[in-house]
Scaffold this motif. Structure first.
Motif, short mmCIF file in Angstrom:
data_model
loop_
_atom_site.label_atom_id
_atom_site.label_comp_id
_atom_site.label_asym_id
_atom_site.label_seq_id
_atom_site.Cartn_x
_atom_site.Cartn_y
_atom_site.Cartn_z
N GLN A 36 0.73 -1.27 0.01
CA GLN A 36 0.08 -0.15 -0.02
C GLN A 36 0.86 1.37 0.02
OE1 GLN A 36 -2.54 -0.29 3.38
NE2 GLN A 36 -3.87 -1.99 2.38
N GLN A 37 1.69 1.34 -0.73
CA GLN A 37 2.61 2.59 -1.09
C GLN A 37 3.72 2.62 -0.10
OE1 GLN A 37 1.97 3.84 -4.13
NE2 GLN A 37 0.35 2.43 -4.36
N LEU A 38 3.74 1.83 0.85
CA LEU A 38 4.86 1.86 1.85
C LEU A 38 5.91 0.79 1.52
CD1 LEU A 38 2.63 2.20 5.14
CD2 LEU A 38 3.78 4.08 3.81
N ALA A 39 7.10 1.04 2.10
CA ALA A 39 8.02 -0.10 1.79
C ALA A 39 7.92 -1.03 3.19
CB ALA A 39 9.57 0.74 2.05
N CYS A 40 8.47 -2.18 2.75
CA CYS A 40 8.47 -3.23 3.83
C CYS A 40 9.59 -4.10 3.67
CB CYS A 40 7.03 -4.13 3.71
SG CYS A 40 7.11 -5.38 4.88
N ALA A 41 10.13 -4.32 4.76
CA ALA A 41 11.43 -5.16 4.87
C ALA A 41 11.80 -6.18 5.85
CB ALA A 41 12.81 -4.14 4.67
N ASP A 42 12.26 -7.12 5.48
CA ASP A 42 12.63 -8.07 6.67
C ASP A 42 14.00 -8.02 7.08
OD1 ASP A 42 9.97 -9.18 7.01
OD2 ASP A 42 10.45 -10.85 5.84
N LEU A 43 14.55 -7.84 8.25
CA LEU A 43 15.75 -7.53 8.49
C LEU A 43 16.27 -8.42 9.63
CD1 LEU A 43 15.63 -3.75 9.15
CD2 LEU A 43 16.34 -4.71 7.02
N ALA B 198 7.72 8.29 10.21
CA ALA B 198 7.84 7.59 8.92
C ALA B 198 7.67 6.14 9.00
CB ALA B 198 9.28 7.84 8.18
N VAL B 199 7.75 5.52 10.16
CA VAL B 199 7.59 4.32 10.63
C VAL B 199 6.22 3.78 10.93
CG1 VAL B 199 8.17 2.30 12.01
CG2 VAL B 199 9.87 4.03 11.14
N LEU C 28 13.12 -8.69 12.11
CA LEU C 28 12.37 -7.40 12.29
C LEU C 28 11.86 -7.29 11.16
CD1 LEU C 28 11.94 -4.65 13.46
CD2 LEU C 28 14.15 -3.98 12.59
N ARG C 29 10.43 -6.94 11.23
CA ARG C 29 9.67 -6.44 10.18
C ARG C 29 9.42 -5.04 10.21
NH1 ARG C 29 4.20 -6.33 8.07
NH2 ARG C 29 4.08 -7.20 5.83
N LEU C 30 9.70 -4.33 9.36
CA LEU C 30 9.75 -2.97 9.21
C LEU C 30 8.85 -2.43 7.82
CD1 LEU C 30 10.91 -0.30 10.66
CD2 LEU C 30 12.85 -0.45 8.93
N VAL C 31 7.77 -1.58 8.32
CA VAL C 31 7.10 -1.01 7.32
C VAL C 31 7.14 0.46 7.56
CG1 VAL C 31 4.74 -0.79 6.45
CG2 VAL C 31 5.44 -2.84 7.35
N TRP C 32 7.60 1.41 6.57
CA TRP C 32 7.83 2.62 6.61
C TRP C 32 7.75 3.44 5.31
CZ3 TRP C 32 11.47 -0.37 4.81
CH2 TRP C 32 12.50 0.20 3.99
N ASP C 33 7.41 4.65 5.62
CA ASP C 33 7.24 5.67 4.35
C ASP C 33 8.79 5.92 3.79
OD1 ASP C 33 7.10 7.41 2.25
OD2 ASP C 33 5.49 8.61 3.63
N ASP C 34 9.28 5.60 2.81
CA ASP C 34 10.79 5.78 2.41
C ASP C 34 10.99 7.21 1.79
OD1 ASP C 34 9.30 4.96 0.26
OD2 ASP C 34 10.94 3.55 -0.54
N SER C 35 9.87 7.64 1.50
CA SER C 35 9.86 9.06 0.87
C SER C 35 10.06 10.19 1.89
CB SER C 35 8.51 9.33 0.15
OG SER C 35 7.62 9.48 1.03
#
Length: 789
Positions: A85-92, A115-116, A128-135
């Motif tokens: 949904q337009q947000l960046a999501c990463a597994d760390l 942003a998070v 860690l699952r991180l969902v954030w607005d990378d803009s």
């Protein structure tokens, strides 16, 4: 004021920006320099401006920032970042996570960033699952925030993550080994001090100084992880479990040194060393058990190769990263290799194992024109495959993302346990102070030991571990059974469920409809009505449409203004005439008598006049009968909701022993029925095909979609049946009930232990080393109990 930019050394423009650097307002020539300088200041790297040897726009940035900034590059992020949904999501992968308080601290710090949107640490596998607005905020800034807390986070990859956990385990084992050797030596000297009544003061002091030397490596090396965790916790103005442990260790060690120097009666080197040894032993065993709980995920999901062989126009092959593959590329997969992408076989034939999706252990024969999915194993012969999905959108990547999302969403019970544990630490620190003050006035010699015992024995590690370890083990167990959990509330709700609702076509039946009869009703020939029907059905993904698509009719008429009415049928314009295909009330605007047999009948009309009908048959899934019987035994009431206007739903319900059956329902009517059940207090599981049943799936407490119903990436259901195995529903119910029981056992044990150990510890009946054993065994018991799932 300097006429040059403080960052790059270029002349200042008309618009000057100012930023406090090294205690002064510094001029910056543009927004670019301002943003870079602000990042350097925020990451506490201002010494860069003192140490740099050259000032220019091309001068290198601080090495720490440069390393992390590499993760902001789009090519790098293709390998581990996807969009939600337009947000960046990463597994760390996160290094340095030792307890539930570490996970809580990481989450709390990250969500402070505007942003998070979500930050969730899985304690069992250090992910860690991180969902954030990378803009708004680049990833490098968030990673650097974590490094300030003492945690190193890097992109997750199954094989490198396993190596990270092994490295942490080896380091912990080395510290444990040093603690074991040192504690044995310290206990030998302590034994001499305890039993020798006539020992001279010189000999006593000699043994004390030797005990101090032996304790030093344990205190500074073996116990270092506790101090490090406590320091970063206090630095972030929070309390974690290592704070109480660190206070206890420092108090005991400093008191022992003071008594050694002043020749006071008592020293506690044996308590310090045994304390460290038992804490490390407990943490090591707990870590190993948690790793075992999460290892099934590594067994479940294969590791994709980093490189693939892309076919070039000149017939040669080049090795490129799989993240660089594009739709339409052609790749070579040799025998024995893992297929790196979703694709279509354009050359060759071989046996391919797709056990991950189908649950079928035996390889399937694949040839030209067949589809293959990433993560499958090519057994016999080389294949040339045309890529149909990018690496980020592949089946395997989607399963990775869904499992990660499920493990990152904490049930309400787990969140409450974390909050209780956090405040419990503060309460224990206050209580320990009270115990010390009380003993100081009653018997000062017991004050320190009783205080340390309270600090250690009541550490709420077990309370924080009670839920997440069990849920991790259960989620991976269900994935192996073919039930993919994608939301955190699923296991809890399945255990509470009272009703299970099924769709018919494609769920209880195979969904492979076959056209058994075609009846033309006007001057149109049978071939003509088949062509018209096939042309309309090309625009649908419903199982009925596939019955016409397999006919592979040629020279289909052109359809314009196509409209798909969910649960009803399709309409479109052919030669300026409106054709409709679907149920009678849609195609003909009135109901007709259902066919006498169990066939599904659909109608084709032209300008509201019937021109043909088609009878289709479907077969029941072979495991449906046994699955329904077992679900009934497990306490679930069954319901069948179908849009079928024939008598087939009632006949199927009677065959399978389903309690309630309703047919001729629109998608919204199905959702309304489930809503009525919920108003009566029912907890509802809905099983459907994932696309056509979207309203009712969204209404149910737990939605289960068949993996063949749609592209996995398009499924928004709470869980997915991999391989469409209905039997996995039984495993899900059994595992969910068992999981809830184990969680309750763990929470009860953790609370009972902490409340029971507190009085004897405060009264001085529990020495510090025994308190350490009790705390370690309590945490270990909780983890081992979780493994019973």
């Amino acid at each position: 004021m300097s006429e040059l930019c403080f960052h790059c050394g270029e002349p200042l423009s008309k618009t000057v920006h100012y930023l406090p650097i090294l205690g002064e307002e510094r001029p910056l020539c543009c927004l670019g320099c301002y943003a870079v300088a602000q990042t350097i200041v925020e990451n506490q790297l201002e010494n860069y401006y003192l140490e740099r040897s050259v000032i220019s726009p091309t001068a290198p940035l601080p090495s720490e920032l440069e390393t992390l900034k590499g993760y902001d590059h789009p090519d790098t992020q293709q390998q581990f970042v996807h969009r939600e949904q337009q947000l960046a999501c990463a597994d760390l992968s996160v290094a340095g996570v030792s307890c539930a308080a570490c996970a809580w601290l990481i989450e709390k710090r990250l969500v402070q960033e505007s942003a998070v949107k979500q930050a969730s640490v899985n304690l069992s596998n250090h992910r860690l699952r991180l969902v954030w607005d990378d803009s708004q905020t680049p990833l490098s800034t968030l990673l650097n925030d974590l490094e300030k807390l003492g945690y190193k986070a890097r992109p997750f990859r199954t094989d490198t993550h396993a190596n990270l956990l092994k490295k942490e385990s080896r380091q912990l084992l080395m510290r444990l080994g040093v603690a074991g050797l040192g504690s044995m030596q310290a206990m030998m000297y302590a034994g001499s001090l305890y039993v020798a009544d006539d020992m001279s003061l010189d000999h006593r002091d000699f043994l004390r100084w030797v005990s101090l030397l032996i304790t030093l490596p344990l205190f500074f090396y073996s116990a270092y992880p506790f101090y490090r965790s406590a320091w970063f916790s206090l630095k972030a103005r929070t309390l974690n479990m290592d704070v109480s442990v660190t206070i206890a260790l420092i108090l005991t060690f400093v008191a022992s040194i003071y008594n050694t120097v002043t020749s006071a009666p008592d020293v506690y080197y044996d308590s310090v060393t045994m304390f460290i040894f038992f804490l490390l032993a407990g943490r090591f065993l707990e870590t190993q058990a948690r790793r075992k709980a999460s290892e099934t995920a590594n067994d479940l999901i294969p590791v994709l190769p980093r490189l693939s062989r892309r076919l070039l126009d000149n017939g040669q092959f080049e090795d490129i990263p799989i993240t660089s593959l594009h739709i339409g590329d052609k790749v070579l997969v040799k025998a024995g290799e893992v297929i790196p992408c979703d694709g279509l076989i354009i050359e060759g034939q071989s046996a391919v194992s797709e056990a991950l999706l189908t649950g079928e252990p035996l390889p399937l024969h694949k040839q030209h024109g067949d589809t293959v999915v990433s993560g499958s194993q090519n057994h016999n012969s080389p294949l040339i495959i045309e890529v149909t999905q990018s690496a980020q959108s592949s089946t395997l990547a989607t399963i990775h993302q869904l499992i990660s999302r499920a493990l990152s969403e904490k049930p309400q019970l787990a969140e409450q346990a974390d909050k209780v544990a956090h405040w419990f630490i503060l309460a224990i620190l206050i209580l320990s102070l009270g115990v010390y003050i009380g003993w100081y006035f009653v018997n000062p010699s017991f004050a320190l030991l009783a205080t340390i015992a309270v600090l250690v024995a009541t550490c709420p590690c077990a309370l924080s571990l009670a839920t997440p370890v069990v849920l991790t083990a259960a989620t991976h167990r269900l994935a192996k059974e073919g039930f993919l959990v994608t939301r955190g509330h699923v296991i809890n709700r399945i255990a509470q469920a009272t009703h299970i609702v099924f769709d018919k076509t494609g769920t209880l039946t195979t969904g492979k409809l076959q056209l058994v009869a075609t009846q033309a009703l006007t001057t149109h020939t049978q071939q003509e009505v088949l062509l018209i029907a096939s042309a309309l059905e090309q625009h649908s993904e419903h199982p009925i449409a596939h019955a016409f698509k397999v006919l592979q009719a040629k020279n289909l008429p052109t359809v314009e203004d196509i409209q798909n009415q969910a649960g009803l049928g399709l309409s479109g314009m052919i030669d300026n005439k409106c054709y409709k295909i679907g149920h009678a009330d849609f195609a003909l605007n009135h109901l007709v008598e259902a066919p006498p047999s169990h066939y599904l009948r659909i109608w084709l009309s032209c300008e509201q006049q019937a021109i043909a009908y088609f009878d289709l048959s479907d077969s029941t899934r072979p495991e449906a009968v046994s699955t329904l019987q077992l679900l009934h035994r497990l306490g679930l009431q069954s319901v069948l909701l179908s849009g079928d206007h024939s008598t087939a739903p009632q006949q199927l319900a009677k065959q399978l022993g389903i309690d309630t059956c309703l047919g001729s329902l629109l998608p919204q009517q199905k959702a309304d029925y489930v809503h009525q059940l919920q108003q009566q207090g029912a907890v509802v599981i809905m099983v459907g095909d994932g696309v056509n049943d979207a309203p009712v799936l969204g209404q149910a407490h737990v939605s289960v979609a068949m993996s063949s119903g749609a592209d996995l990436a398009q499924i928004t259901a709470d869980s997915i049946l991999l391989g469409d195995r209905l039997s996995a529903l039984v495993a899900a119910r059994q595992t969910a009930c068992k999981t809830q029981g184990i969680i309750k056992q763990n929470l009860v044990w953790a609370l009972v232990y902490n409340l029971a150990i507190l009085p004897p510890a405060a009264l001085g009946f529990v020495p510090p080393w025994l308190a350490a054993i009790g705390m370690s065994l309590s945490s270990l018991l909780v983890v081992l109990n979780a493994l019973r799932v």
